[in-house]
Scaffold this active site. Structure first.
Site, PDB file in Angstrom:
ATOM      1  N   LYS A  79     -16.290  -7.116   4.863  1.00 46.49           N
ATOM      2  CA  LYS A  79     -15.087  -8.170   5.570  1.00 46.49           C
ATOM      3  C   LYS A  79     -14.656  -8.086   6.876  1.00 46.49           C
ATOM      4  O   LYS A  79     -14.861  -6.723   7.600  1.00 46.49           O
ATOM      5  CB  LYS A  79     -14.200  -8.399   4.763  1.00 46.49           C
ATOM      6  CG  LYS A  79     -13.048  -7.043   4.700  1.00 46.49           C
ATOM      7  CD  LYS A  79     -12.400  -7.131   2.950  1.00 46.49           C
ATOM      8  CE  LYS A  79     -11.482  -5.859   2.751  1.00 46.49           C
ATOM      9  NZ  LYS A  79     -10.571  -6.253   1.925  1.00 46.49           N
ATOM     10  N   SER A  98      -2.584  -7.518   3.149  1.00 45.65           N
ATOM     11  CA  SER A  98      -3.259  -7.451   4.448  1.00 45.65           C
ATOM     12  C   SER A  98      -3.305  -8.919   5.079  1.00 45.65           C
ATOM     13  O   SER A  98      -3.621  -9.351   6.216  1.00 45.65           O
ATOM     14  CB  SER A  98      -4.281  -6.459   4.916  1.00 45.65           C
ATOM     15  OG  SER A  98      -3.358  -5.312   4.762  1.00 45.65           O
ATOM     16  N   HIS A 141       0.637  -1.358  -0.099  1.00 46.24           N
ATOM     17  CA  HIS A 141      -0.395  -0.243  -0.596  1.00 46.24           C
ATOM     18  C   HIS A 141       1.276   1.177   0.295  1.00 46.24           C
ATOM     19  O   HIS A 141       0.679   2.102  -0.419  1.00 46.24           O
ATOM     20  CB  HIS A 141      -0.386  -0.102   1.462  1.00 46.24           C
ATOM     21  CG  HIS A 141      -1.805  -1.192   1.554  1.00 46.24           C
ATOM     22  ND1 HIS A 141      -2.346  -1.688   3.017  1.00 46.24           N
ATOM     23  CD2 HIS A 141      -3.265  -1.035   0.797  1.00 46.24           C
ATOM     24  CE1 HIS A 141      -3.261  -2.550   2.430  1.00 46.24           C
ATOM     25  NE2 HIS A 141      -3.455  -2.034   1.055  1.00 46.24           N
ATOM     26  N   ARG A 192      -2.388  -6.297  -8.024  1.00 42.86           N
ATOM     27  CA  ARG A 192      -1.167  -6.909  -7.888  1.00 42.86           C
ATOM     28  C   ARG A 192      -0.328  -8.053  -9.004  1.00 42.86           C
ATOM     29  O   ARG A 192      -0.308  -8.697  -9.503  1.00 42.86           O
ATOM     30  CB  ARG A 192      -0.911  -7.282  -6.871  1.00 42.86           C
ATOM     31  CG  ARG A 192      -0.723  -7.080  -5.788  1.00 42.86           C
ATOM     32  CD  ARG A 192      -1.815  -7.324  -4.323  1.00 42.86           C
ATOM     33  NE  ARG A 192      -2.710  -7.106  -4.015  1.00 42.86           N
ATOM     34  CZ  ARG A 192      -3.749  -7.617  -3.242  1.00 42.86           C
ATOM     35  NH1 ARG A 192      -3.201  -7.679  -2.372  1.00 42.86           N
ATOM     36  NH2 ARG A 192      -4.893  -7.171  -3.403  1.00 42.86           N
TER      37      ARG A 192
HETATM   38  P1  ADP Z   1      -9.724  -3.143  -0.393  1.00 39.11           P
HETATM   39  O1  ADP Z   1     -10.580  -3.581   0.487  1.00 39.11           O
HETATM   40  O2  ADP Z   1     -10.008  -2.109  -0.724  1.00 39.11           O
HETATM   41  O3  ADP Z   1      -8.897  -4.215  -1.489  1.00 39.11           O
HETATM   42  P2  ADP Z   1      -7.237  -3.064   0.395  1.00 39.11           P
HETATM   43  O4  ADP Z   1      -6.798  -2.369   1.946  1.00 39.11           O
HETATM   44  O5  ADP Z   1      -7.068  -4.507   0.533  1.00 39.11           O
HETATM   45  O6  ADP Z   1      -9.054  -2.233   0.292  1.00 39.11           O
HETATM   46  O7  ADP Z   1      -6.089  -2.833  -1.079  1.00 39.11           O
HETATM   47  C1  ADP Z   1      -6.507  -1.325  -1.209  1.00 39.11           C
HETATM   48  C2  ADP Z   1      -6.564  -1.678  -2.524  1.00 39.11           C
HETATM   49  O8  ADP Z   1      -4.929  -1.399  -2.401  1.00 39.11           O
HETATM   50  C3  ADP Z   1      -6.434  -1.835  -3.308  1.00 39.11           C
HETATM   51  O9  ADP Z   1      -6.909  -1.351  -4.741  1.00 39.11           O
HETATM   52  C4  ADP Z   1      -5.459  -3.016  -3.537  1.00 39.11           C
HETATM   53  O10 ADP Z   1      -5.288  -4.005  -5.051  1.00 39.11           O
HETATM   54  C5  ADP Z   1      -4.249  -2.881  -3.703  1.00 39.11           C
HETATM   55  N1  ADP Z   1      -3.334  -3.081  -3.429  1.00 39.11           N
HETATM   56  C6  ADP Z   1      -3.244  -4.262  -1.819  1.00 39.11           C
HETATM   57  N2  ADP Z   1      -1.741  -4.791  -1.709  1.00 39.11           N
HETATM   58  C7  ADP Z   1      -0.853  -4.761  -2.590  1.00 39.11           C
HETATM   59  C8  ADP Z   1      -0.409  -4.338  -3.272  1.00 39.11           C
HETATM   60  N3  ADP Z   1       0.800  -5.314  -2.565  1.00 39.11           N
HETATM   61  N4  ADP Z   1       0.764  -4.159  -3.796  1.00 39.11           N
HETATM   62  C9  ADP Z   1      -0.404  -3.806  -5.216  1.00 39.11           C
HETATM   63  N5  ADP Z   1      -1.709  -3.133  -4.670  1.00 39.11           N
HETATM   64  C10 ADP Z   1      -1.911  -3.468  -3.393  1.00 39.11           C
END
Ligand code: ADP
Length: 175
Positions: A41, A128, A17, A90
């Protein structure tokens, strides 16, 4: 001035992130990392905890702020004057959902565009949920999250464990 939001759950914020936020901060004049308060979630951290961890992780970036929001993402974007929604990609598996969300958001708010940034190679595997699963069983996540987040994970699982002992069911942490 182009304002962008980077919405997500950030439960907790990871190095993946941070990489996306850092790169987006060089593309837009102001980036708001928008922490969604009630996703569909299971959450490990409260909204306040997630905002505070993200704020600490991004404090060196002068044009980045962190804010919690609820309700529709496009409504939040409009309320802060943002014209861009930043998301991270990703793998191909992320694409389908992001594509669907981007089209839905475009339908709801045609003036707002979604910009997807491709992950840096070293963060492809980072999510996460994986981090929570590793931390839950006492694994080391130091290379995947900032120090303060690793500490918070340790404390959280420790307090969950001692609070409710074996009654705690941390079985659906997947995002
Ligand atoms: P959500 O529940 O909206 O998916 P997240 O916190 O899981 O929230 O992710 C927020 C954004 O960051 C999403 O677009 C996700 O694909 C992106 N993201 C999460 N981890 C990574 C990573 N390792 N590299 C690039 N983008 C990521």
């Amino acid at each position: 001035m182009t304002i962008a939001i980077y919405p997500g759950t950030f439960d907790p914020i990871t190095n993946g992130h941070i990489d996306i936020a850092t790169r987006a901060s060089s593309l837009f004049e102001h980036l708001i990392v928008a922490v969604y308060d009630r996703p569909l979630k299971n959450l490990l951290f409260s909204t306040m905890e997630r905002v505070s961890m993200a704020g600490e992780a991004l404090k060196e970036l002068p044009n980045v702020t962190v804010q919690a929001y609820s309700g529709l993402t496009v409504r939040f974007a409009r309320s802060v004057g943002a014209r861009v929604i930043v998301r991270g990609l990703r793998a191909l598996s992320d694409f389908e959902l992001e594509f669907q969300m981007a089209l839905t958001n475009r339908k709801l708010a045609p003036e707002i565009d979604t910009v997807c940034l491709i992950t840096s190679q070293e963060y492809t595997f980072l999510s996460s949920s994986v981090i929570k699963e590793i931390a839950m069983v006492g694994g080391c996540v130091d290379a995947m999250v900032p120090q303060h987040v690793a500490r918070a994970l340790k404390e959280k699982f420790h307090s969950l464990g001692s609070e409710a002992g074996s009654k705690v069911q941390i079985v659906s942490l997947r995002d």
